[in-house]
Design an enzyme around this catalytic site. Structure first.
Site, PDB file in Angstrom:
ATOM      1  N   HIS A 217       0.672  -1.204   0.042  1.00  0.00           N
ATOM      2  CA  HIS A 217      -0.085  -0.114   0.069  1.00  0.00           C
ATOM      3  C   HIS A 217       0.801   1.279  -0.008  1.00  0.00           C
ATOM      4  O   HIS A 217       0.319   2.520  -0.086  1.00  0.00           O
ATOM      5  CB  HIS A 217      -1.032  -0.011   1.322  1.00  0.00           C
ATOM      6  CG  HIS A 217      -0.081   0.366   2.366  1.00  0.00           C
ATOM      7  ND1 HIS A 217       0.355  -0.819   3.222  1.00  0.00           N
ATOM      8  CD2 HIS A 217      -0.150   1.321   3.378  1.00  0.00           C
ATOM      9  CE1 HIS A 217       0.972  -0.155   4.275  1.00  0.00           C
ATOM     10  NE2 HIS A 217       0.785   1.182   4.282  1.00  0.00           N
TER      11      HIS A 217
HETATM   12  C1  UD1 Z   1      -1.763   5.472   6.222  1.00  0.00           C
HETATM   13  C2  UD1 Z   1      -0.448   5.717   6.775  1.00  0.00           C
HETATM   14  C3  UD1 Z   1       0.642   4.824   6.657  1.00  0.00           C
HETATM   15  C4  UD1 Z   1       0.151   3.309   7.289  1.00  0.00           C
HETATM   16  C5  UD1 Z   1      -1.157   3.018   6.595  1.00  0.00           C
HETATM   17  C6  UD1 Z   1      -1.836   1.667   7.212  1.00  0.00           C
HETATM   18  C7  UD1 Z   1       0.169   8.364   6.972  1.00  0.00           C
HETATM   19  C8  UD1 Z   1       0.875   9.311   6.290  1.00  0.00           C
HETATM   20  N1  UD1 Z   1       0.165   7.032   6.382  1.00  0.00           N
HETATM   21  O1  UD1 Z   1      -1.563   5.296   5.074  1.00  0.00           O
HETATM   22  O2  UD1 Z   1       1.603   5.140   7.378  1.00  0.00           O
HETATM   23  O3  UD1 Z   1       1.088   2.490   7.003  1.00  0.00           O
HETATM   24  O4  UD1 Z   1      -2.258   4.110   6.748  1.00  0.00           O
HETATM   25  O5  UD1 Z   1      -3.242   1.568   6.671  1.00  0.00           O
HETATM   26  O6  UD1 Z   1      -0.665   8.382   7.869  1.00  0.00           O
HETATM   27  N2  UD1 Z   1      -9.264   4.543   2.699  1.00  0.00           N
HETATM   28  C9  UD1 Z   1     -10.504   4.050   2.778  1.00  0.00           C
HETATM   29  N3  UD1 Z   1     -10.908   3.951   3.839  1.00  0.00           N
HETATM   30  C10 UD1 Z   1     -10.226   3.714   5.128  1.00  0.00           C
HETATM   31  C11 UD1 Z   1      -9.040   4.343   5.299  1.00  0.00           C
HETATM   32  C12 UD1 Z   1      -8.391   4.842   3.806  1.00  0.00           C
HETATM   33  O7  UD1 Z   1     -11.078   3.875   1.623  1.00  0.00           O
HETATM   34  O8  UD1 Z   1     -10.927   3.403   5.999  1.00  0.00           O
HETATM   35  C13 UD1 Z   1      -8.564   4.854   1.254  1.00  0.00           C
HETATM   36  C14 UD1 Z   1      -8.985   6.259   1.109  1.00  0.00           C
HETATM   37  O9  UD1 Z   1      -9.083   6.613  -0.567  1.00  0.00           O
HETATM   38  C15 UD1 Z   1      -7.647   7.038   1.230  1.00  0.00           C
HETATM   39  C16 UD1 Z   1      -6.850   6.110   1.130  1.00  0.00           C
HETATM   40  O10 UD1 Z   1      -7.145   5.064   1.372  1.00  0.00           O
HETATM   41  O11 UD1 Z   1      -7.428   8.313   0.386  1.00  0.00           O
HETATM   42  C17 UD1 Z   1      -5.416   6.451   2.074  1.00  0.00           C
HETATM   43  O12 UD1 Z   1      -5.606   6.517   3.183  1.00  0.00           O
HETATM   44  P1  UD1 Z   1      -4.817   7.357   4.386  1.00  0.00           P
HETATM   45  O13 UD1 Z   1      -5.255   7.313   5.528  1.00  0.00           O
HETATM   46  O14 UD1 Z   1      -4.589   8.688   3.695  1.00  0.00           O
HETATM   47  O15 UD1 Z   1      -3.455   6.898   4.271  1.00  0.00           O
HETATM   48  P2  UD1 Z   1      -2.948   5.320   4.029  1.00  0.00           P
HETATM   49  O16 UD1 Z   1      -2.333   5.101   2.723  1.00  0.00           O
HETATM   50  O17 UD1 Z   1      -3.891   4.213   4.614  1.00  0.00           O
END
Ligand code: UD1
Length: 375
Positions: A217
């Site tokens: 991811h």
């Molecule tokens: C975040 C953390 C990363 C961690 C990861 C674990 C930061 C900078 N990054 O990254 O260190 O390894 O979490 O999962 O804080 N989304 C959903 N549903 C959710 C959460 C996210 O659909 O419940 C999707 C959304 O499209 C979102 C994307 O995932 O834009 C990324 O989510 P985000 O929390 O921004 O960062 P992660 O890639 O999950």
């Protein structure tokens, strides 16, 4: 009555604890359990809502027995600036109202940094659990979150020796650094027997030791079509030799939709798994392929071979002592490292110092000692 006088009358030590994203939940769980078991402490759990899908959040609260958050900020997804700003804006009035004796944050996600900034600007001291880790790659958002959080925290709780060395090099006084072990491994050790009772393998049609487990991811791996396509190319080849089970993070599912025209890779793709099911999958895998930070540590604790699809790690003890190898993202190297494992040369390693299930106890001991006078 002054705060110091309160020490004699036994005023509670108030802690606001923050968790926002999936990897935070496994770390906050043993800390809350330990704090709530001691009558001196009064806790308030804030969920920032950075992760909000049931599979990314609620299921972890259920699997780990974390009490429902006292407050959910509901910030959701967004660009880094907006997400960080949302948490910062909402944490400030909450901290003003609750006036905790300390803020407790874990890990390196955007919520960790944002909550820290809100607290230190109000003069509230911050305890950072999993401090001092450095990948020395400032293109990783987590690296910036780690450096900035550590720079202003009062207590820096480290999981391995390299963490303390990094902090000393950055000028952190020795007496603020506490090597305590790994709270995520507290959770793993508490839950692994329960996980081994689950029928996860049967449900997914897998045999113990007969599959590889993949997670992917990191923005650097999944946000660019060429890179993602190259990785899936070699992984599909490997899948023909040993099935690859791939619980896909929502970010990766979105990338597959957008960048690869929705064509799912030829792997055994499944939904994101709950904590216990994922632990079961890790513990019986022949090998784990990942770009996660935490999974490098969990496989080390389990003695399961891990190949990390990144160019660096902020958790070097998983390589020097544990079962982890940094293989990068070159298809040829991935192919040959997997071959070695399948030929029986997978690394098993040993469990690092203090990864013994008692890290949360050590942390709360330090906080109780240092805060007794201020509450
Ligand atoms: C975040 C953390 C990363 C961690 C990861 C674990 C930061 C900078 N990054 O990254 O260190 O390894 O979490 O999962 O804080 N989304 C959903 N549903 C959710 C959460 C996210 O659909 O419940 C999707 C959304 O499209 C979102 C994307 O995932 O834009 C990324 O989510 P985000 O929390 O921004 O960062 P992660 O890639 O999950």
């Amino acid at each position: 009555m002054t705060r110091a006088e309160g020490a004699e009358t036994g005023l509670p030590i108030r802690i606001v604890a923050v968790a926002g994203a999936r990897p935070n939940f496994t770390k906050i769980a043993p800390l809350l359990r330990e704090l709530n078991a001691r009558s001196r402490f009064e806790t308030c759990l804030v969920h920032t809502g950075q992760h909000y899908d049931a599979a990314m959040s609620e299921s972890f609260f259920a699997d780990l027995g974390i009490p429902a958050p006292d407050v959910n900020l509901g910030v959701g997804s967004g660009p880094h600036g907006a997400q960080t700003a949302q948490v910062l804006m909402q944490m400030e009035p909450l901290l003003v109202e609750r006036r905790p004796d300390a803020l407790l944050v874990v890990g390196d996600v955007n919520s960790t940094l944002a909550a820290t900034l809100a607290a230190v600007k109000l003069g509230i001291p911050v305890a950072h659990v999993e401090a001092g880790l450095r990948s020395f790659d400032r293109e990783m958002p987590e690296e910036l979150n780690r450096i900035l959080t550590d720079a202003v925290s009062r207590w820096l709780f480290t999981t391995e020796r390299a963490g303390g060395e990094n902090l000393l090099r950055e000028g952190v006084p020795q007496d603020q650094i506490h090597m305590v072990g790994n709270v995520m491994i507290d959770t793993l050790l508490a839950k692994v027997a329960e996980a081994r009772q689950l029928d996860t393998l049967e449900r997914l049609g897998l045999e113990p030791d007969g599959y590889a487990l993949l997670t992917l991811h990191r923005p650097s791996n999944v946000d660019e079509p060429e890179q993602l396509g190259r990785l899936f190319g070699v992984l599909e080849e490997i899948h023909r030799e040993i099935p690859i089970v791939f619980p896909a993070h929502p970010r990766t599912v979105a990338a597959i939709g957008k960048l690869l025209g929705g064509e799912a890779p030829g792997l055994h793709m499944v939904e994101p798994q709950g904590y216990l099911d994922f632990l079961r999958l890790m513990s019986d895998a022949r090998l784990v392929l990942t770009d996660s930070g935490g999974i490098q540590e969990e496989t080390t604790a389990l003695g399961v071979t891990c190949l990390t699809l990144r160019h660096s790690t902020e958790r070097p003890v998983t390589v020097s002592e544990g079962s982890n190898t940094i293989v990068g993202t070159d298809p040829e190297t991935i192919r040959s490292e997997v071959r070695k494992v399948l030929e029986g040369h997978g690394k098993k390693g040993r469990v690092p110092e203090l990864w013994d299930g008692s890290a949360a106890t050590r942390i709360v001991d330090v906080l109780e000692r240092d805060l007794r006078g201020s509450a």
